[in-house]
Scaffold this active site. Sequence first.
Site, short mmCIF file in Angstrom:
data_model
loop_
_atom_site.label_atom_id
_atom_site.label_comp_id
_atom_site.label_asym_id
_atom_site.label_seq_id
_atom_site.Cartn_x
_atom_site.Cartn_y
_atom_site.Cartn_z
N ASP A 137 0.81 -1.21 0.00
CA ASP A 137 0.00 0.00 0.00
C ASP A 137 0.85 1.27 0.00
O ASP A 137 2.02 1.25 0.41
CB ASP A 137 -0.93 0.02 1.22
N LYS A 138 0.23 2.36 -0.39
CA LYS A 138 0.91 3.65 -0.47
C LYS A 138 1.64 3.99 0.83
O LYS A 138 2.81 4.37 0.81
CB LYS A 138 -0.11 4.75 -0.79
#
EC number: 5.4.99.-
Length: 305
Positions: A137-138
């Site tokens: 994820d970011k």
Amino acid sequence: MEEIKLVADTMDIRIDSWVSEKLPEYSRTYVKKLIDNESVMVNGKKVKSNYKLKSNDEVTILVPDPVKLDVEAEKIDMDIVYEDKDILVINKPKGMVVHPAVGNYTGTLVNGLMDYCGDDLSDINGVIRPGIVHRIDKDTSGLLVVAKNNISHERLTEMLKSHDIKRVYYAVVDGVIREESGKIDAPIGRHPVDRKKMAVNTKNGRHAVTYFKVLERFQDATLIEVRLETGRTHQIRVHMSYIGFPVMGDEVYGRRNKSIDTDGQVLHAKILEFVHPVSCENMRFEVDLPEYFKEVLKLKEFSQN
């Protein structure tokens, strides 16, 4: 369009299995797609995936030219931990998006790989792109492996499916876990109401297993090591929230009352182990905790004293 002509050297084997064996640079999913699109013919006639070959069948495979990924190459500093002609191992920083998507068309890892790799890119499944085998994820930092050609892409993907890639994360979670270790075995699927979120979903979820081990306890938080058996979207974040200990700073699955502004979840992919897809050498990579993570630990240790 590339035309490949082959003559069956066996019989009573399904056409999809045989073509996948003859063309290992293409995934089985892509081969099935070619057959479904009538791009694979036997003796000049279209066939289905379950067609069983006869000796000396003439097989024609029409492979469309790969589609160029519509992403701008950008010079982006990347922390490359390892590189050879087949793979890259990258330590992704917190805040970097892996794939371009709505609202994030620039500054992603893919943008940087498009520039760094140039023409040396996987065109697996008909799209030229850097071979992102798995994503993080970011706001999760840490290690991920990138395939630089079709063979390594296909083999790494198969390893992921068979759980042969070991991924170990460190996380700080809200709350004090009393057990020393634990296993979370709960299916994950789309949230039944909020389709942008994932959730433990016993009706439509997919099998998901997470193991955790306590490393250090604080007054209101716990440092844990997490090992993934499966790789579902947001798996660690969903599972830890499900058992009542959400990852600290998680703005989607976590607690709203924040004691520390962490700018996203405190989650780091620290260790990555797998067998090299071409050389078959055992590979192990480990990176240090990033500064943002260390700062959270310092603050928690300070508040404890």
